[in-house]
Design an enzyme around this catalytic site. Structure first.
Site, mmCIF file in Angstrom:
data_model
loop_
_atom_site.group_PDB
_atom_site.id
_atom_site.type_symbol
_atom_site.label_atom_id
_atom_site.label_comp_id
_atom_site.label_asym_id
_atom_site.label_seq_id
_atom_site.Cartn_x
_atom_site.Cartn_y
_atom_site.Cartn_z
ATOM 1 N N GLY A 71 6.851 30.650 -3.170
ATOM 2 C CA GLY A 71 8.137 30.542 -4.143
ATOM 3 C C GLY A 71 9.076 31.687 -3.541
ATOM 4 N N CYS A 98 1.128 32.142 -0.194
ATOM 5 C CA CYS A 98 2.210 32.908 0.131
ATOM 6 C C CYS A 98 2.673 33.648 -1.177
ATOM 7 C CB CYS A 98 3.387 32.050 0.695
ATOM 8 S SG CYS A 98 4.936 32.904 1.605
ATOM 9 N N TYR A 99 3.660 33.280 -2.160
ATOM 10 C CA TYR A 99 3.905 33.709 -3.186
ATOM 11 C C TYR A 99 2.706 33.815 -4.122
ATOM 12 C CZ TYR A 99 6.288 35.275 -7.515
ATOM 13 O OH TYR A 99 6.604 35.525 -8.856
ATOM 14 N N HIS A 192 1.260 28.614 5.285
ATOM 15 C CA HIS A 192 1.641 27.796 4.444
ATOM 16 C C HIS A 192 0.591 26.681 5.073
ATOM 17 C CE1 HIS A 192 4.716 28.580 1.752
ATOM 18 N NE2 HIS A 192 5.224 29.678 2.693
ATOM 19 N N GLU A 194 0.326 23.731 4.078
ATOM 20 C CA GLU A 194 0.749 22.506 3.578
ATOM 21 C C GLU A 194 1.740 21.727 4.530
ATOM 22 O OE1 GLU A 194 1.348 25.385 2.370
ATOM 23 O OE2 GLU A 194 3.345 25.396 1.109
ATOM 24 N N GLY A 248 12.674 -6.830 -6.325
ATOM 25 C CA GLY A 248 12.541 -7.545 -5.159
ATOM 26 C C GLY A 248 12.070 -6.111 -4.124
ATOM 27 N N GLY A 249 12.483 -4.923 -4.671
ATOM 28 C CA GLY A 249 12.396 -3.738 -3.623
ATOM 29 C C GLY A 249 10.729 -3.661 -4.008
ATOM 30 N N ASP A 251 9.135 -0.699 -5.060
ATOM 31 C CA ASP A 251 8.647 -0.170 -6.379
ATOM 32 C C ASP A 251 8.592 -1.064 -7.576
ATOM 33 O OD1 ASP A 251 9.026 1.908 -4.914
ATOM 34 O OD2 ASP A 251 10.671 2.815 -5.681
ATOM 35 N N SER A 252 9.536 -1.759 -7.835
ATOM 36 C CA SER A 252 9.476 -2.909 -8.993
ATOM 37 C C SER A 252 8.657 -3.801 -8.638
ATOM 38 C CB SER A 252 10.824 -3.219 -9.350
ATOM 39 O OG SER A 252 11.606 -3.889 -8.203
ATOM 40 N N THR A 253 8.396 -4.359 -7.508
ATOM 41 C CA THR A 253 7.305 -5.305 -7.096
ATOM 42 C C THR A 253 6.185 -4.980 -7.446
ATOM 43 O OG1 THR A 253 8.887 -6.195 -5.519
ATOM 44 C CG2 THR A 253 6.784 -7.186 -5.431
ATOM 45 N N ARG A 320 30.958 -0.053 -9.463
ATOM 46 C CA ARG A 320 29.548 0.574 -9.790
ATOM 47 C C ARG A 320 29.423 0.119 -11.167
ATOM 48 N NH1 ARG A 320 28.898 4.242 -5.780
ATOM 49 N NH2 ARG A 320 26.714 4.310 -4.934
ATOM 50 N N LYS A 402 5.780 7.381 -2.762
ATOM 51 C CA LYS A 402 6.456 6.261 -2.395
ATOM 52 C C LYS A 402 5.082 5.613 -1.470
ATOM 53 C CE LYS A 402 10.013 3.512 -1.586
ATOM 54 N NZ LYS A 402 11.022 2.852 -2.624
ATOM 55 N N LYS A 539 24.031 12.768 6.636
ATOM 56 C CA LYS A 539 24.528 13.041 5.444
ATOM 57 C C LYS A 539 23.810 14.469 5.290
ATOM 58 C CE LYS A 539 23.160 11.826 0.731
ATOM 59 N NZ LYS A 539 22.463 11.057 -0.276
ATOM 60 N N GLU A 545 25.250 5.431 1.939
ATOM 61 C CA GLU A 545 26.187 4.066 1.646
ATOM 62 C C GLU A 545 27.702 4.589 1.836
ATOM 63 O OE1 GLU A 545 24.986 1.223 0.882
ATOM 64 O OE2 GLU A 545 22.664 1.793 0.432
#
Ligand SMILES: Nc1ncnc2c1ncn2[C@@H]1O[C@H](COP(=O)(O)OP(=O)(O)OP(=O)(O)O)[C@@H](O)[C@H]1O
Ligand SMILES: O=c1[nH]c(=O)c2[nH+]cn([C@@H]3O[C@H](COP(=O)(O)O)[C@@H](O)[C@H]3O)c2[nH]1
Ligand SMILES: NC(=O)CC[C@H](N)C(=O)O
Ligand SMILES: [Mg+2]
Length: 547
Positions: A71, A98-99, A192, A194, A248-249, A251-253, A320, A402, A539, A545
């Site tokens: 932290g 660490c912390y 660390h 991880e 059709g992405g 996650d939802s599929t 949008r 994911k 970005k 986008e």
């Protein structure tokens, strides 16, 4: 052991932390905390993260071990966060990173102070083996060679050993880089484990979770599927029905497939073809979901409605809003129709639930000790619908990262190309056409995008890229084709690499020659295209986008 009754009968279906041995990670605000949970799950050990302020008396389950994360604070500062002292009464092993190490020390003598200089980067770790009476504490570094490379990022340090602790590792600049309690199973490390910059970090985490905490390595997707299906059945009950929007992405599929396995046709999926999907995508989504995955799907062909409402609108935010609003109108209307029809289904009850594909990073984001980050963009295309429709939320992926969702999808037989598909925004190519969305511009964007993605796949770049698309710049430019002047559209190609979509790098592996080849194909094969460019802005500052 899993409940089979309905919740309404008073039995709460068990959550993963009640079924699997779980390592609790308490977050002190490090950028890397979620990676601790990731590393544990990669080892098939289930782990959950909670803020460091978690009152342990309010926890409804008992962890096999606790990890205190890193932290940005200094434990000796007045406003520093501290762990609930009850953690020391849980009688489970504790590892401070660490912390977290400094917090352990603070609780055992308060000997933590600012170092002379920050230690940042790679360093070699000398392990002190104890053998004999203290042999048990050698387990944290078991199987690790002396001088292993570890990654440090700290400014504070232990000024002396905490009470009743011994040194288990040191570095050139940190004499207490690893400490362990003589009797209790408390360990602290300044580096660390991880992060990937600590190449053998996973072994340290495994030594803690498996050898010291004795957690079983049984967190697998196969086992998750079975348990989650039972949980969904218990939650929804014998008659309850569920509605959900699927795009059709990935996650939802995947979420829809789990629902289908759990309750069959009592799950109603709705897919809205908004007319701004990728080329042929609507047809493909329909085929995959119905024929391939046997999901009870309603397709709403609403392209014309969307386009008529978008006519003449050039402002990105207006576009949008129109798309989001139209989506909700359509979904609401369809849901009412499905609910009405569902009432007449023998043996089934009312639609009481709404499926949402929330993932663990969204959950972490909302519970992290730092609090929800101000910069995150949430793109819930179905935002507000469940409340409006008076439905309860069901989120079968809320414990998963994911890549775990992808593994789950693969295990459930969802086709590879869908599992690995780049994310696609709800407003679709409407935000990949600058300015007004017209049928002609949609055609051009779709055809160009198809060539771009086909070429990327053929060249083997697709999985290395996080998101790629072709856009229409919305300004006309002059070209010469077959001795004729063409005043045509400008195509903008984008390909980025990112892990969290909050920042992104331009994909750099394409050669200019290869890009020229793709550009020539698009200019030649897509009528109305005058020129093609490849975007070189990361970005920040440019978003992924165009709008
Ligand atoms: N055309 C659509 N029809 C029905 N639902 C949609 C549509 N577009 C978006 N949604 C809903 O909005 C949610 C959020 O979309 P989002 O793109 O973030 O996730 P996803 O499509 O499930 O997965 P991925 O992130 O892989 O694209 C979807 O899960 C789905 O419920
Ligand atoms: O469902 C969505 N509705 C939207 O309005 C939207 N805007 C951006 N995105 C996706 O979010 C990620 C980050 O995109 P930006 O860098 O453009 O903000 C990228 O993955 C984008 O595709 C959206 N998804
Ligand atoms: N990465 C960390 O956890 C840093 C801990 C503490 N803020 C230090 O500087 O030492
Ligand atoms: Mg999507």
């Amino acid at each position: 052991m899993a409940a089979t009754n309905n919740t309404q009968d008073g039995v709460t279906p068990p959550e993963p932390h009640k079924i699997y041995d779980t390592i609790l990670v308490l977050d002190f605000g490090s950028q890397f905390t979620h990676l601790i949970t990731r590393r544990l799950r990669e080892l098939n050990v289930y782990s959950e993260m909670l803020p460091c302020t978690q009152k342990l008396s309010e926890l409804t389950w008992k962890p096999k071990g606790v990890i205190l994360s890193g932290g940005p604070y200094s434990v000796y500062a007045d406003d520093a966060p501290h762990v609930d002292p009850e953690v020391f009464n849980l009688n489970v092993p504790i590892l401070g990173i660490c912390y977290g190490l400094q917090e352990l020390a603070w609780n055992h003598g308060k000997n933590v102070a600012a170092g002379e200089k920050r230690e940042y980067g790679r360093t070699a770790l000398q392990v002190t083996r104890h053998k004999g009476k203290l042999e048990h504490i050698d387990r944290l570094f078991e199987g690790l060679e002396d001088g292993l490379e570890v990654w440090m990022s700290h400014g504070d340090k232990l000024s002396q050993l905490p009470d009743r602790f011994v040194t288990i590792a040191e570095t050139g600049s940190a004499p207490f880089a690893g400490v362990a309690h003589e009797e209790k199973e408390y360990y602290g490390i300044q580096f660390h484990p991880e992060v990937t910059h600590t190449p053998r970090g996973s072994q340290v985490i495994k030594n803690f979770a498996v050898n010291i905490c004795k957690a079983q390595q049984n967190w697998t997707m196969e086992s998750f599927i079975g348990k989650e299906i039972e949980r969904i059945r218990a939650l929804v009950g014998e008659k309850g029905q569920v509605i959900g929007a699927v795009s059709g992405g990935v996650d939802s599929t995947v979420a829809a497939k789990l629902m289908q396995e759990a309750i069959g046709d009592r799950f109603h999926a709705v897919f809205v073809d908004n007319g701004v999907m990728r080329l042929n995508e609507a047809k493909e989504v329909e085929e995959t979901l119905t024929k391939g995955l046997n999901i009870n799907l309603t397709v709403v062909n609403a392209g014309e409605l969307f386009l008529s409402r978008l006519a003449g609108v050039a402002d990105p935010e207006k576009k949008r809003k129109i798309i989001g609003g139209t989506f909700i109108d359509i979904f609401d209307q369809k849901a009412k129709e499905i609910s009405e029809a569902a009432k007449n289904t023998p043996l089934a009850g009312n639609i009481e639930w709404f499926l949402q594909g929330t993932l663990y990073p969204d959950v972490i984001e909302s519970i992290s000790f730092k609090g929800p980050s101000a910069t995150i963009k949430t793109h819930h295309n179905v935002g507000g619908l469940p409340e409006k429709m008076n439905l309860k939320l069901i989120e079968p992926l809320r414990e998963l990262f994911k890549d775990e969702v992808r593994a789950l999808g693969t295990t459930m037989g969802i086709p590879e190309d869908l599992v690995w598909r780049h994310p696609f925004p709800g407003p679709g190519i409407a935000i990949r056409i600058i300015g007004e969305v017209t049928p002609e511009r949609i055609r051009i964007a779709q055809e160009a995008d198809k060539i771009w993605i086909d070429e990327i796949k053929a060249a083997g770049y697709y999985r290395a890229i996080s998101q790629a698309y072709a856009a229409v710049m919305g300004v006309k430019s002059v070209a010469v084709v077959g001795d004729q002047r063409l005043h045509g559209e400008v195509i903008w190609l984008r390909a980025v690499q990112t892990t969290d979509f909050m920042t992104a790098d331009v994909f750099e592996d394409f050669s200019v020659g290869w890009l020229k080849h793709v550009g020539a194909r698009i200019a030649n094969e897509v009528s109305g295209v005058a020129r093609v460019g490849y975007e070189i802005t990361g970005k920040p500052p440019a978003t992924i986008e165009l709008e």
